[in-house]
Design a protein around this motif. Structure first.
Motif, PDB file in Angstrom:
ATOM      1  N   LYS A  51       0.832  -1.192   0.000  1.00 27.83           N
ATOM      2  CA  LYS A  51       0.000   0.000   0.000  1.00 27.83           C
ATOM      3  C   LYS A  51       0.873   1.250   0.000  1.00 27.83           C
ATOM      4  O   LYS A  51       1.855   1.346   0.746  1.00 27.83           O
ATOM      5  N   ASN A  52       0.515   2.194  -0.856  1.00 29.02           N
ATOM      6  CA  ASN A  52       1.169   3.507  -0.970  1.00 29.02           C
ATOM      7  C   ASN A  52       2.556   3.450  -1.609  1.00 29.02           C
ATOM      8  O   ASN A  52       3.239   4.469  -1.662  1.00 29.02           O
ATOM      9  N   LEU A  53       2.980   2.288  -2.092  1.00 27.33           N
ATOM     10  CA  LEU A  53       4.249   2.203  -2.821  1.00 27.33           C
ATOM     11  C   LEU A  53       3.952   1.863  -4.280  1.00 27.33           C
ATOM     12  O   LEU A  53       3.285   0.864  -4.557  1.00 27.33           O
ATOM     13  N   THR A  54       4.437   2.677  -5.176  1.00 27.09           N
ATOM     14  CA  THR A  54       4.243   2.457  -6.608  1.00 27.09           C
ATOM     15  C   THR A  54       5.589   2.387  -7.295  1.00 27.09           C
ATOM     16  O   THR A  54       6.441   3.278  -7.140  1.00 27.09           O
ATOM     17  N   LEU A  55       5.804   1.306  -8.047  1.00 24.61           N
ATOM     18  CA  LEU A  55       7.015   1.125  -8.843  1.00 24.61           C
ATOM     19  C   LEU A  55       6.626   1.191 -10.317  1.00 24.61           C
ATOM     20  O   LEU A  55       5.680   0.533 -10.740  1.00 24.61           O
ATOM     21  N   GLU A  71       2.107  14.753   5.586  1.00 26.69           N
ATOM     22  CA  GLU A  71       2.172  13.660   4.623  1.00 26.69           C
ATOM     23  C   GLU A  71       3.417  13.855   3.772  1.00 26.69           C
ATOM     24  O   GLU A  71       3.735  14.985   3.350  1.00 26.69           O
ATOM     25  N   LEU A  72       4.126  12.765   3.518  1.00 26.41           N
ATOM     26  CA  LEU A  72       5.374  12.815   2.769  1.00 26.41           C
ATOM     27  C   LEU A  72       5.258  11.957   1.519  1.00 26.41           C
ATOM     28  O   LEU A  72       4.837  10.801   1.596  1.00 26.41           O
ATOM     29  N   SER A  73       5.609  12.531   0.385  1.00 24.91           N
ATOM     30  CA  SER A  73       5.658  11.790  -0.874  1.00 24.91           C
ATOM     31  C   SER A  73       7.111  11.712  -1.307  1.00 24.91           C
ATOM     32  O   SER A  73       7.739  12.740  -1.593  1.00 24.91           O
ATOM     33  N   SER A  74       7.640  10.497  -1.358  1.00 25.40           N
ATOM     34  CA  SER A  74       9.051  10.280  -1.695  1.00 25.40           C
ATOM     35  C   SER A  74       9.158   9.615  -3.061  1.00 25.40           C
ATOM     36  O   SER A  74       8.474   8.622  -3.328  1.00 25.40           O
ATOM     37  N   THR A  75      10.011  10.160  -3.890  1.00 25.87           N
ATOM     38  CA  THR A  75      10.215   9.613  -5.230  1.00 25.87           C
ATOM     39  C   THR A  75      11.696   9.411  -5.472  1.00 25.87           C
ATOM     40  O   THR A  75      12.506  10.313  -5.216  1.00 25.87           O
ATOM     41  N   ALA A  76      12.048   8.239  -5.964  1.00 25.94           N
ATOM     42  CA  ALA A  76      13.422   7.945  -6.367  1.00 25.94           C
ATOM     43  C   ALA A  76      13.365   7.332  -7.757  1.00 25.94           C
ATOM     44  O   ALA A  76      12.451   6.568  -8.080  1.00 25.94           O
ATOM     45  N   GLY A  77      14.341   7.679  -8.576  1.00 21.56           N
ATOM     46  CA  GLY A  77      14.303   7.177  -9.935  1.00 21.56           C
ATOM     47  C   GLY A  77      15.677   7.005 -10.538  1.00 21.56           C
ATOM     48  O   GLY A  77      16.685   7.523 -10.028  1.00 21.56           O
ATOM     49  N   PHE A  78      15.684   6.267 -11.635  1.00 18.28           N
ATOM     50  CA  PHE A  78      16.913   6.007 -12.387  1.00 18.28           C
ATOM     51  C   PHE A  78      16.576   6.116 -13.867  1.00 18.28           C
ATOM     52  O   PHE A  78      15.520   5.663 -14.313  1.00 18.28           O
ATOM     53  N   ARG A  79      17.456   6.756 -14.628  1.00 14.81           N
ATOM     54  CA  ARG A  79      17.215   6.915 -16.064  1.00 14.81           C
ATOM     55  C   ARG A  79      18.497   6.625 -16.838  1.00 14.81           C
ATOM     56  O   ARG A  79      19.596   7.035 -16.443  1.00 14.81           O
ATOM     57  N   TYR A  80      18.315   5.941 -17.963  1.00 14.63           N
ATOM     58  CA  TYR A  80      19.420   5.693 -18.887  1.00 14.63           C
ATOM     59  C   TYR A  80      18.921   5.971 -20.301  1.00 14.63           C
ATOM     60  O   TYR A  80      17.847   5.505 -20.693  1.00 14.63           O
ATOM     61  N   THR A  81      19.667   6.752 -21.059  1.00  8.82           N
ATOM     62  CA  THR A  81      19.286   7.046 -22.440  1.00  8.82           C
ATOM     63  C   THR A  81      20.434   6.698 -23.377  1.00  8.82           C
ATOM     64  O   THR A  81      21.616   6.802 -23.016  1.00  8.82           O
ATOM     65  N   ALA A 127      10.271   4.882  -8.266  1.00  7.65           N
ATOM     66  CA  ALA A 127       9.564   4.377  -7.094  1.00  7.65           C
ATOM     67  C   ALA A 127       9.009   5.560  -6.318  1.00  7.65           C
ATOM     68  O   ALA A 127       9.716   6.537  -6.059  1.00  7.65           O
ATOM     69  N   THR A 128       7.720   5.480  -5.947  1.00  5.36           N
ATOM     70  CA  THR A 128       7.067   6.548  -5.192  1.00  5.36           C
ATOM     71  C   THR A 128       6.392   5.948  -3.963  1.00  5.36           C
ATOM     72  O   THR A 128       5.646   4.966  -4.070  1.00  5.36           O
ATOM     73  N   LEU A 129       6.663   6.545  -2.813  1.00  5.11           N
ATOM     74  CA  LEU A 129       6.093   6.072  -1.553  1.00  5.11           C
ATOM     75  C   LEU A 129       5.355   7.219  -0.884  1.00  5.11           C
ATOM     76  O   LEU A 129       5.919   8.297  -0.664  1.00  5.11           O
TER      77      LEU A 129
END
Length: 1015
Positions: free
Chosen positions: A474-478, A535-545, A524-526
């Motif tokens: 719950k509340n975690l989206t990948l 309320e805290l919304s945390s986002t971490a990400g990785f990108r490769y082009t 990833a968003t939590l």
């Protein structure tokens, strides 16, 4: 990092996330509810499509859905029983929240929800980069949104950028050429580079796409000047497939895109299917285009100096009568076209789909020009389980654009008209050469170019992505997205034998450019509730082009008779491959305090193969705050509450980057040479730079959004201060070093400006509605630092980069003036002559021609006014779009005066002025001040009239409703400019060279009649 390794890392991360989530039993305990309902217009009760429905509990964001064309929505929610809020939002509408209680019944029907038109919408969802969506009230930077409905209904807009004209504050969008297939330039909050690309980054459904403006064959400006393209690759995206467009102008908004975002970002989201029965939509348009004017020509029936200079045998007939011809009607035409779109969408509880096909066939305003596009798009979303969903989207298209040379090309159709005196008869058959007569000035016959030459661009393009969305807990989206833009451009430029002169043996160019852009994004968003107020919304990400451009150039001259392929005596071929890779990660935290104060902080760390080895990784931080003041307790009862119905204050700081102007400035490069008849390599005279960094931009932004009279009137104002440092410029080196130059990070420029949007709903009644929007933007650009303070970098004809001045100012020769500043003619025959300066250098008298800043192509401000009326169901729209305070270099007038096709040649022929005042006056021809004019204009950009029928007689055809519309685009221009069109630019989307009108196809007036059906 190699791509296979990257895929393994991403796959492992997803498997770990899924594996960690599967043992949890709490997920299985939450029941799945299916909520259905409809969203309608508050006044007309007509269904509203593309409205967002989201389930919320307190400040927690839950699942969301979009309404279909019938206003219906189906929302699946895996939550515990209880009371929640359903939030309904749509661009241009006030948000509505409805409580809903979920109990034992798994299927819940929600009463119809009505949304009213509002001038201010802070509940609208926006996506600033590859992060979690947020409502507008939560972000501290300005984000401009345009609905797909506005894009689709923009009259005669063949590309997305044309549809955005006049709708985005701080976006200067100009159509640079009237030739088919686009030709549009976009500047978001000014120009932010000198040698780099100043056009914004384009992202379609998370895929970073190619919008290259470099021509394979120069048909406008000469290749030696950059060879910018007449067409535009954004025209490859069908406007009918668009759901919405978001424009990220500020650094804080665009920072997630790191070193590609210095010029802003345009995010395009395409349409998708909705749950429900299949919906079939079909629309068709017929259009007609016409030039807004002709070039003024010399029709004086007396032989003058211009005619004799072109054809010396006319000398004995000076002053005698001759026949003048204006054959522009044989060059320009009324072009006709059609545009068609068919789409099918629908879905079940677990599967949604959207399929579309489009076909466009248009003629240009110049004979033999035209644009043909056909393609298809498919998008399928499949829920694989309660916690995993996959979406696949892909589009394929082919376009063919038939063009003609213009501008600087001496074979140009319009160029020939301007360069050739009007005694020339292009219809005359030259029996000696068995063809139409050559122009006595530049050889080519414009009618022959139209009939027999080939200038064709073929594009094949695939654009698609695969997206996996997982909610293991719950509340975690990948989210993992893999996007691909794979395109191929093929040019054919054929000049037949005898095309430019009897001795010309023909030439053929067939260059091919293949572009592949691949990007991977893992996000990833939590969502975390720290306390009832936090309320805290945390986002971490990785990108490769991974970008790869492969250009193969093949050409032949002295063509073998009877062949139109690469068969000839002299054949040439070359190949160039350019690759660019970037890798990076980003973190973002958004803190919500009492759901009215929002603080956001983040950083993007990115490495690029174009950066020097010593500066490989760069960090781009950002920080923003948004305070919804009207949500403060007691606000409504205060003095401020008596004035404001809504009030938000916001501020943001961010940094972005710009890639170096070439991918290999950080490496030693080699040139091919021949030695002793054998191939070899020689190091370039350009020295590598291991310390090369991206051009870095920092921006402060402050603004406020205020609503009045129950949000019937709204004002959005933003002030920004941008400074771009580490601009990459070429620095000369002592030849004793073994190199001639090196590119370094040394330049600086700034952009400061104000954006204002006033929106109003003056009348909102059952039988009459009126919505109005006024947009004003003012930007001040200034070069702060170059290599040397005395540097003046001149680009092309007269656009210059000078410290303390706006980028691209006009710099050239000027008139001498008297004490009152009045220009003087001091030539030997009292004809125009440029000012000179005299100085003593080492005891010698040195005379130099004076050059000064003579104009500025950058507007003082831009403004637009959009009014929409609904009168008993009849929709009327009028858009006025203007630029003010900008100058234009009228080189069309310059050339026609010099070569004697203009009315001024007739003035000389009559003896009303000194011979040589205009015709063949080399001094005046280089006196650029003479040709700088005020280019301010207001265009009647759009006019539309439409009505929808849903009567029983419509249903007899199997349709649920029928829409009829009549519209026009660029119908009239109010301006003091003496040329045909002040908006066009010889150098198209060039970074520095702007505001030059030189034999460029004017932007046509377009009239459209259209029908659309929903089944």
């Amino acid at each position: 990092m190699r791509l296979p390794c990257l895929r393994r890392y991403i796959g492992a991360a997803l498997l770990l996330a899924a594996g960690g989530a599967l043992p949890r039993t709490a997920m299985a305990q939450d029941p799945t509810y299916v909520l259905t309902g409809t969203v309608v217009d508050a006044d007309t009760r007509q269904p509203l499509s593309d409205a967002t429905v989201q389930l919320r509990t307190g400040t927690d964001a839950g699942p969301r859905a979009l309404t279909d064309a019938a206003g219906r929505f189906t929302l699946r929610a895996r939550v515990a029983a209880g009371t929640y809020n359903l939030q309904f939002t749509r661009i241009g509408r006030a948000a509505v929240s409805r409580p809903v209680t979920l109990g034992s019944a798994r299927e819940v029907t929600v009463d119809a929800v009505a949304l009213r038109t509002a001038a201010l919408q802070l509940g609208e969802l926006v996506v600033t980069g590859t992060g979690a969506p947020a409502t507008r009230r939560e972000v501290g930077n300005a984000v401009s949104s345009v609905s797909g409905e506005e894009v689709r209904e923009a009259p005669a807009a063949t590309s997305v950028d044309q549809a955005l004209q006049g709708r985005i504050a701080g976006a200067e969008i100009n159509e640079t050429s009237g030739q088919p297939g686009g030709g549009t330039s976009i500047r978001l909050r000014g120009t932010n580079t000198i040698l780099g690309n100043a056009e914004p980054l384009i992202v379609v459904d998370g895929v970073i796409v190619d919008n290259n403006n470099e021509a394979l064959v120069g048909l406008g400006s000469n290749a030696t000047r950059g060879s910018t393209a007449l067409s535009n690759r954004l025209s490859d995206i069908s406007p009918e497939d668009i759901e919405r467009v978001e424009v990220l102008k500020g650094a804080a908004a665009a920072a997630l895109y790191g070193s590609r975002a210095n010029s802003g970002v345009i995010q395009i989201f395409t349409r998708r299917g909705r749950q429900g029965a299949p919906r079939v939509s079909f629309n068709t348009e017929m259009q007609a285009v016409r030039t807004p004017g002709y070039f003024p020509l010399n029709m004086e029936p007396k032989i003058g100096q211009a005619d004799i200079a072109a054809l010396p045998t006319l000398g004995p007939r000076r002053g005698q009568d001759t026949i003048r011809l204006d054959y522009q009607d044989q060059v320009f035409q009324t072009g006709y076209g059609t545009k068609n779109q068919l789409s099918v969408s629908g879905g079940t509880e677990g599967t949604t789909y959207y399929l579309s096909g489009n076909w466009t066939d248009e003629e240009g305003v110049i004979r033999s020009t035209g644009y043909n596009r056909y393609g298809g798009r498919a998008r399928v979303n499949q829920r694989l389980s309660r916690w995993l969903e996959v979406g696949v989207s892909g589009s394929y298209l082919r376009t063919r654009t038939n063009l003609v040379p213009e501008g600087e090309q001496i074979q140009g159709v319009l160029t020939t008209i301007l360069f050739t005196p009007t005694f020339y008869d292009p219809f005359r058959f030259d029996s000696a050469n068995a063809r139409l007569a050559y122009s006595p000035i530049i050889g080519t016959n414009p009618l022959d170019v139209i009939q027999n030459w080939t200038a064709q661009l073929d594009v094949t393009r695939f654009l698609g992505n695969v997206q996996l969305t997982a909610t293991p807990i719950k509340n975690l989206t990948l989210t993992y997205l893999a996007g691909l833009d794979d395109g191929r451009e093929e040019d054919t430029y054929l000049q037949p034998r005898g095309a430019t002169s009897a001795a010309f043996t023909g030439s053929l160019q067939t260059p091919v450019r293949s572009v592949r852009r691949f990007n991977n994004d893992l996000t990833a968003t939590l969502e975390s509730r720290l306390s009832p107020m936090l309320e805290l919304s945390s986002t971490a990400g990785f990108r490769y082009t991974d970008d790869r451009t492969n250009t193969i150039r093949a050409a032949v001259s002295d063509i073998t008779p009877g062949f139109e392929t690469l068969v000839g005596v002299t054949q040439t071929a070359s190949q160039g491959i350019v690759e660019l890779r970037t890798v990076g990660g980003y973190l973002q935290e958004r803190l919500s305090i009492a759901d009215r104060l929002f603080l956001t902080a983040g950083v993007n760390v990115e490495g690029s193969s174009a950066f020097g080895a010593d500066e490989r990784y760069q960090a781009f931080p950002r920080l923003s705050a948004s305070w919804v003041v009207d949500d403060q307790p007691g606000f409504a009862d205060s003095r401020f509450g008596d004035v404001f119905s809504s009030l938000r204050l916001r501020g943001a700081y961010g940094q972005t980057g710009g890639q170096p102007p070439s991918e290999y400035l950080n490496q030693v490069t080699y040139n091919n040479v021949l030695f002793g008849g054998r191939a070899g390599l020689r190091p370039s005279t350009l020295q590598q730079n291991l310390e090369l960094k991206p051009e870095r931009q920092r921006e402060f932004e402050f603004g406020a959004d205020a609503g009045f009279f129950d949000d019937r009137l709204a004002a959005e104002v933003t002030y920004y201060d941008k400074r771009t440092t580490d601009l990459v410029l070429s620095v000369p080196l002592a030849l004793t070093s073994g190199f001639s130059s090196q590119f370094r990070n040394i330049g600086e420029l700034s952009n400061k400006g104000v954006e204002l949007t006033l929106s109003a709903v003056p009348v909102q009644r059952d039988n009459f509605r009126w919505n109005s929007r006024f947009i004003f933007a003012r930007n001040r650009n200034q070069i702060e630092k170059l290599n040397q303070a005395s540097d003046t970098l001149t680009f092309d004809y007269l656009n210059a980069v000078i410290e303390g001045q706006p980028i691209g100012v006009f710099y050239g020769r000027v008139y001498p003036r008297d004490a009152q500043g009045k220009p003087l003619n001091l030539g030997a025959t009292r004809t125009p002559i440029a000012a000179r300066d005299t100085a003593m250098v080492n005891g010698a008298r040195v005379i130099t021609i004076r050059r000064e800043i003579i104009g500025d192509p950058n507007p003082d401000f831009t403004a637009s006014l959009l009014n929409n009326f609904n009168i008993r169901g009849v929709e009327v729209g009028v858009l006025l779009d203007g630029r003010f305070g900008n100058d234009v270099a009228n080189f069309s007038r310059r050339s026609s005066d010099f070569f004697g096709s203009s009315p001024n040649a007739g003035v000389e022929a009559r003896g009303d002025t000194i011979a040589g005042t205009f015709v063949r006056n080399t001094e005046r021809n280089l006196l650029f001040e003479e040709f700088i004019e005020d280019g301010s204009f207001v265009k009647l950009r759009e006019v539309s009239l439409q009505y929808r029928f849903d009567a029983p007689w419509v249903r007899r055809f199997g349709a649920s409703d029928l829409g009829v519309r009549v519209s026009g685009r660029n119908l009239h221009t109010w301006t003091d400019y003496s040329g045909i069109d002040p908006e066009i630019n010889l150098f198209a989307a060039s970074t520095v060279s702007r505001g030059v009108d030189f034999a460029t196809t004017p932007i046509p007036r377009t009239f459209v009649v259209g029908l659309d059906f929903n089944f």
